[in-house]
Motif scaffolding. Structure first.
Motif, PDB file in Angstrom:
ATOM      1  N   THR A  56      43.320  32.928  40.879  1.00  0.00           N
ATOM      2  CA  THR A  56      41.980  33.476  40.668  1.00  0.00           C
ATOM      3  C   THR A  56      41.111  33.084  41.840  1.00  0.00           C
ATOM      4  N   LEU A 110      41.758  48.370  32.267  1.00  0.00           N
ATOM      5  CA  LEU A 110      41.596  48.164  33.698  1.00  0.00           C
ATOM      6  C   LEU A 110      41.902  49.475  34.414  1.00  0.00           C
ATOM      7  N   TRP A 116      33.702  42.629  45.837  1.00  0.00           N
ATOM      8  CA  TRP A 116      34.168  42.152  44.533  1.00  0.00           C
ATOM      9  C   TRP A 116      33.356  40.942  44.090  1.00  0.00           C
ATOM     10  N   ASN A 141      44.554  36.029  33.173  1.00  0.00           N
ATOM     11  CA  ASN A 141      44.215  37.120  34.090  1.00  0.00           C
ATOM     12  C   ASN A 141      44.296  38.474  33.393  1.00  0.00           C
ATOM     13  N   LYS A 164      41.304  38.734  30.828  1.00  0.00           N
ATOM     14  CA  LYS A 164      39.949  38.338  31.232  1.00  0.00           C
ATOM     15  C   LYS A 164      38.986  39.489  30.973  1.00  0.00           C
ATOM     16  N   TYR A 217      37.204  41.475  34.016  1.00  0.00           N
ATOM     17  CA  TYR A 217      37.954  42.315  34.949  1.00  0.00           C
ATOM     18  C   TYR A 217      37.835  43.780  34.525  1.00  0.00           C
ATOM     19  N   ALA A 237      42.434  47.008  38.467  1.00  0.00           N
ATOM     20  CA  ALA A 237      43.708  46.348  38.773  1.00  0.00           C
ATOM     21  C   ALA A 237      44.531  47.237  39.684  1.00  0.00           C
ATOM     22  N   PHE A 264      43.967  41.691  40.121  1.00  0.00           N
ATOM     23  CA  PHE A 264      42.888  41.981  39.175  1.00  0.00           C
ATOM     24  C   PHE A 264      41.544  41.839  39.892  1.00  0.00           C
ATOM     25  N   MET A 265      40.558  42.632  39.453  1.00  0.00           N
ATOM     26  CA  MET A 265      39.254  42.575  40.120  1.00  0.00           C
ATOM     27  C   MET A 265      38.126  42.809  39.126  1.00  0.00           C
ATOM     28  N   TYR A 266      37.059  42.045  39.301  1.00  0.00           N
ATOM     29  CA  TYR A 266      35.781  42.286  38.657  1.00  0.00           C
ATOM     30  C   TYR A 266      34.861  42.776  39.751  1.00  0.00           C
TER      31      TYR A 266
END
Length: 357
Positions: free
Chosen positions: A5, A67, A103, A132, A135, A138, A141, A159-161
């Motif tokens: 992470t 996602l 991000w 992950n 989460k 997020y 992906a 993975f991305m927020y």
């Protein structure tokens, strides 16, 4: 497998212990036949889509948002999958923070294993990897998959927020993003639950059908031990050998394959000097053939109730854990080890073992 992470702006990497899912790869040195290489990319694309679908199923069951696939994350994941495959061991992308811009948080899972479902389940059983996947912040992906010459799946998931609306701004998927579709090559397997597997092994060059015209597969016919040898030798691209191991296969169309299988240590025959090429193959025997071919070891868990005491029980359990078989009766712990395998069932066994479906 590994989990990572990264948070903006501190960019602190949290790395869990690396775990490896037991692979169902063929014996060392075995590889896809040359005429199967062209479909590897299609399989990799299909597996990427399957990984993301499984992730989103888990999230939906927990009331979380799905996602969205983001191309830039897919590119980063594919690059990392190639990197771990090339190195032959697991590690995280040291440049994960540079995969994309804008991000708020990034995460990464990496691993290798025999099947998509086996890897996904292992991710979900590992607290760090599951965190992950589940989460809640997020929203994007990308999955990258590499299938190596021994049928092992190497995967990286990024993975991305990030800001909303990024996926909607992507151009439509190109034809290269669409998984390979197998054209049904045979006319006599219509409606069979094994039709996709039959088409897959035909496209991989493992079978040419059962008649001279090549348009029939004879899905209900039993598989003989001689035919089984030819299927496996083609599937694993095993080399020929000048050694004649058995006295009862002389003149058989499968003799070369039988000898190749014996040279590779995948069969001892039906007694000290015989192979019994015309005998049918039972589901139990099929398990042992495949477990040896895929170099599967004991798993320590009993998967079925009707194979206790069988000399093939260990192999049956190994195939079940590897996701190659779920038994013979849905919802019941039965494998039906004494039943003979027909050509349709054999196609599904082999296609699952090689990750062709």
């Amino acid at each position: 497998m590994g989990v990572r992470t990264v948070w903006q702006p501190l960019r602190v990497a949290l790395v869990a212990a690396l775990l490896v899912v037991a692979t169902t790869s063929p014996a060392l040195g075995a590889a896809y036949p040359v005429n199967a290489q062209s479909q590897l990319q299609g399989n990799e694309l299909a597996f990427e889509a399957e990984f993301l679908e499984l992730i989103n199923q888990e999230r939906a069951a927990d009331g979380l948002n799905p996602l969205a696939r983001l191309d830039v994350l897919v590119d980063g994941a594919r690059g990392q999958a190639q990197a771990i495959h090339g190195a032959g061991y697991l590690f995280h992308n040291p440049d994960l923070a540079d995969v994309t811009t804008g991000w708020y948080a990034l995460g990464e899972n990496v691993g290798y294993g025999p099947t998509v479902i086996a890897l996904h389940n292992a991710f979900m059983d590992s607290p760090g990897h599951r965190a992950n996947v589940m989460k809640d912040t997020y929203n994007y992906a990308g999955v990258g998959v590499v299938i190596d010459a021994n049928s092992v799946i190497w995967v990286a998931v990024v993975f991305m927020y990030g800001p909303a609306g990024l996926a909607e701004a992507q151009p439509p998927s190109t034809p290269a993003d669409v998984p390979a579709v197998y054209e049904p090559p045979f006319v006599d397997d219509e409606g069979s639950v094994h039709e996709d597997s039959i088409a897959a092994i035909a496209n991989a060059g493992i079978t040419a059908g059962c008649n001279a015209e090549g348009d029939e597969y004879c899905p209900e016919d039993p598989v003989t031990r001689g035919q089984m040898a030819t299927f496996l030798v083609r599937a694993l691209d095993l080399p020929t050998t000048p050694t004649d191991y058995f006295h009862d296969d002389t003149g058989s169309a499968h003799e070369d394959a039988i000898n190749a299988l014996a040279a590779a240590g995948m069969t001892n025959g039906c007694d000290a000097a015989s192979y019994c090429p015309d005998d049918p193959v039972s589901r139990a025997q099929m398990a042992t053939f495949l477990a040896r071919a895929l170099d599967l070891g004991p798993v320590g868990t009993d998967q079925f109730d009707d194979d206790d005491g069988s000399t093939h029980e260990s192999a049956i359990n190994a195939l079940a854990v590897a996701g190659v078989t779920s038994g013979c009766d849905a919802g019941v712990r039965s494998y039906c080890p004494g039943q003979n395998v027909n050509r349709a069932q054999m196609a599904s066994f082999i296609a699952r073992a090689l990750g062709l479906v």
